[in-house]
Design a protein around this motif. Structure first.
Motif, PDB file in Angstrom:
ATOM      1  N   VAL A  60       0.777  -1.054  -0.072  1.00  0.00           N
ATOM      2  CA  VAL A  60      -0.576  -0.081  -0.096  1.00  0.00           C
ATOM      3  C   VAL A  60       1.036   1.585   0.534  1.00  0.00           C
ATOM      4  O   VAL A  60       1.989   1.160   0.939  1.00  0.00           O
ATOM      5  CB  VAL A  60      -1.507  -0.137   1.105  1.00  0.00           C
ATOM      6  N   ASP A  61       0.848   1.813  -1.455  1.00  0.00           N
ATOM      7  CA  ASP A  61       1.539   2.945  -1.007  1.00  0.00           C
ATOM      8  C   ASP A  61       0.647   4.990  -0.744  1.00  0.00           C
ATOM      9  O   ASP A  61      -0.373   4.878  -1.708  1.00  0.00           O
ATOM     10  CB  ASP A  61       1.609   3.417  -2.443  1.00  0.00           C
ATOM     11  N   PRO A  62       0.276   5.452   0.789  1.00  0.00           N
ATOM     12  CA  PRO A  62      -0.003   6.249   0.765  1.00  0.00           C
ATOM     13  C   PRO A  62      -0.237   6.957  -0.585  1.00  0.00           C
ATOM     14  O   PRO A  62      -1.117   7.513   0.372  1.00  0.00           O
ATOM     15  CB  PRO A  62       0.485   6.717   1.698  1.00  0.00           C
ATOM     16  N   ALA A  63       0.621   7.622  -0.566  1.00  0.00           N
ATOM     17  CA  ALA A  63       1.052   8.820  -1.706  1.00  0.00           C
ATOM     18  C   ALA A  63      -0.033   8.408  -2.622  1.00  0.00           C
ATOM     19  O   ALA A  63      -1.474   8.897  -3.615  1.00  0.00           O
ATOM     20  CB  ALA A  63       2.240   9.509  -1.916  1.00  0.00           C
ATOM     21  N   LEU A  64      -0.419   6.696  -3.623  1.00  0.00           N
ATOM     22  CA  LEU A  64      -0.882   6.787  -4.518  1.00  0.00           C
ATOM     23  C   LEU A  64      -2.230   6.527  -3.968  1.00  0.00           C
ATOM     24  O   LEU A  64      -3.428   6.940  -5.124  1.00  0.00           O
ATOM     25  CB  LEU A  64      -0.315   4.746  -4.676  1.00  0.00           C
ATOM     26  N   THR A  68      -5.613   8.360  -5.945  1.00  0.00           N
ATOM     27  CA  THR A  68      -6.694   7.875  -6.400  1.00  0.00           C
ATOM     28  C   THR A  68      -7.805   8.391  -5.575  1.00  0.00           C
ATOM     29  O   THR A  68      -8.981   8.908  -6.565  1.00  0.00           O
ATOM     30  CB  THR A  68      -6.478   6.252  -6.082  1.00  0.00           C
ATOM     31  N   TYR A  69      -7.481   8.291  -4.018  1.00  0.00           N
ATOM     32  CA  TYR A  69      -8.845   9.317  -3.654  1.00  0.00           C
ATOM     33  C   TYR A  69      -9.418  10.546  -4.284  1.00  0.00           C
ATOM     34  O   TYR A  69     -10.558  11.076  -4.304  1.00  0.00           O
ATOM     35  CB  TYR A  69      -9.068   9.314  -2.444  1.00  0.00           C
ATOM     36  N   ALA A  70      -8.728  11.105  -4.350  1.00  0.00           N
ATOM     37  CA  ALA A  70      -8.014  13.065  -4.975  1.00  0.00           C
ATOM     38  C   ALA A  70      -9.646  12.833  -6.517  1.00  0.00           C
ATOM     39  O   ALA A  70      -9.988  13.500  -6.781  1.00  0.00           O
ATOM     40  CB  ALA A  70      -7.556  13.727  -4.779  1.00  0.00           C
ATOM     41  N   ARG A  71      -8.565  11.913  -7.189  1.00  0.00           N
ATOM     42  CA  ARG A  71      -9.032  11.941  -8.565  1.00  0.00           C
ATOM     43  C   ARG A  71     -10.559  10.783  -8.844  1.00  0.00           C
ATOM     44  O   ARG A  71     -11.690  11.044  -9.945  1.00  0.00           O
ATOM     45  CB  ARG A  71      -7.698  10.841  -9.280  1.00  0.00           C
ATOM     46  N   THR A  72     -11.045  10.140  -7.945  1.00  0.00           N
ATOM     47  CA  THR A  72     -12.073   9.581  -7.921  1.00  0.00           C
ATOM     48  C   THR A  72     -13.558   9.783  -7.528  1.00  0.00           C
ATOM     49  O   THR A  72     -14.226   9.789  -7.386  1.00  0.00           O
ATOM     50  CB  THR A  72     -11.979   7.739  -7.944  1.00  0.00           C
ATOM     51  N   LEU A  73     -12.802   9.520  -5.749  1.00  0.00           N
ATOM     52  CA  LEU A  73     -13.878   9.569  -4.706  1.00  0.00           C
ATOM     53  C   LEU A  73     -14.404  11.943  -4.797  1.00  0.00           C
ATOM     54  O   LEU A  73     -15.307  11.632  -4.276  1.00  0.00           O
ATOM     55  CB  LEU A  73     -14.014   9.300  -3.811  1.00  0.00           C
ATOM     56  N   ASN A  74     -13.962  12.059  -4.422  1.00  0.00           N
ATOM     57  CA  ASN A  74     -13.243  13.224  -3.825  1.00  0.00           C
ATOM     58  C   ASN A  74     -13.002  14.728  -5.440  1.00  0.00           C
ATOM     59  O   ASN A  74     -12.644  15.366  -5.913  1.00  0.00           O
ATOM     60  CB  ASN A  74     -12.518  13.804  -3.462  1.00  0.00           C
ATOM     61  N   VAL A  75     -14.505  14.359  -6.422  1.00  0.00           N
ATOM     62  CA  VAL A  75     -13.685  15.211  -7.927  1.00  0.00           C
ATOM     63  C   VAL A  75     -14.225  16.355  -6.949  1.00  0.00           C
ATOM     64  O   VAL A  75     -13.657  17.170  -8.689  1.00  0.00           O
ATOM     65  CB  VAL A  75     -15.394  14.245  -9.007  1.00  0.00           C
ATOM     66  N   TYR A  76     -15.195  17.410  -6.804  1.00  0.00           N
ATOM     67  CA  TYR A  76     -15.627  18.345  -6.910  1.00  0.00           C
ATOM     68  C   TYR A  76     -14.628  19.613  -6.768  1.00  0.00           C
ATOM     69  O   TYR A  76     -15.052  20.427  -7.512  1.00  0.00           O
ATOM     70  CB  TYR A  76     -16.892  18.547  -5.591  1.00  0.00           C
TER      71      TYR A  76
END
Length: 120
Positions: A60-64, A68-76
């Motif tokens: 698990v790479d925390p930066a990745l 991923t969270y910023a690009r998919t789940l937190n789109v606004y």
């Protein structure tokens, strides 16, 4: 550093400014060295996990994960519907569909009308 020439429209980077580079206190140099050592240690640990031939679990790479969270789940926060993006979506998404609909429709109508007139 003596042969470094500044660009005409850009300022000198902070890391190359002699007043900033050489005027560091011993505490600042020690803190910088500690941060560099910690970065090197984390990098080595990650490389050892990545290249372990007997690895059974995922790494698990925390930066990745954050990316991923910023690009998919937190789109606004990364994309906001504005007039510009709405127009871009209309031009790139809807306009080609309408264009090809009218191209195929007129082609079909013209070929059917030619066929109809040929049968008479």
């Amino acid at each position: 550093m003596a042969d470094y020439r500044e660009a005409p429209l850009a300022s000198r980077p902070k890391t190359l400014d002699p007043a900033e580079y050489f005027a560091l206190s011993p505490a600042q140099r020690r803190a910088e060295a500690e941060r560099a050592a910690l970065r090197a240690q984390l990098k080595r640990q990650f490389q050892l996990q990545l290249n372990d031939p007997r690895r059974a679990a995922l790494i698990v790479d925390p930066a990745l994960t954050r990316w991923t969270y910023a690009r998919t789940l937190n789109v606004y926060p990364n994309f906001r519907p504005t007039p510009k993006t709405s127009l871009l979506g209309l031009v790139c998404g809807v306009a080609p569909l309408l264009f090809w609909y009218f191209v195929f429709k007129t082609d079909r109508v013209s070929s059917l009308s030619a066929l109809w007139y040929a049968m008479l």
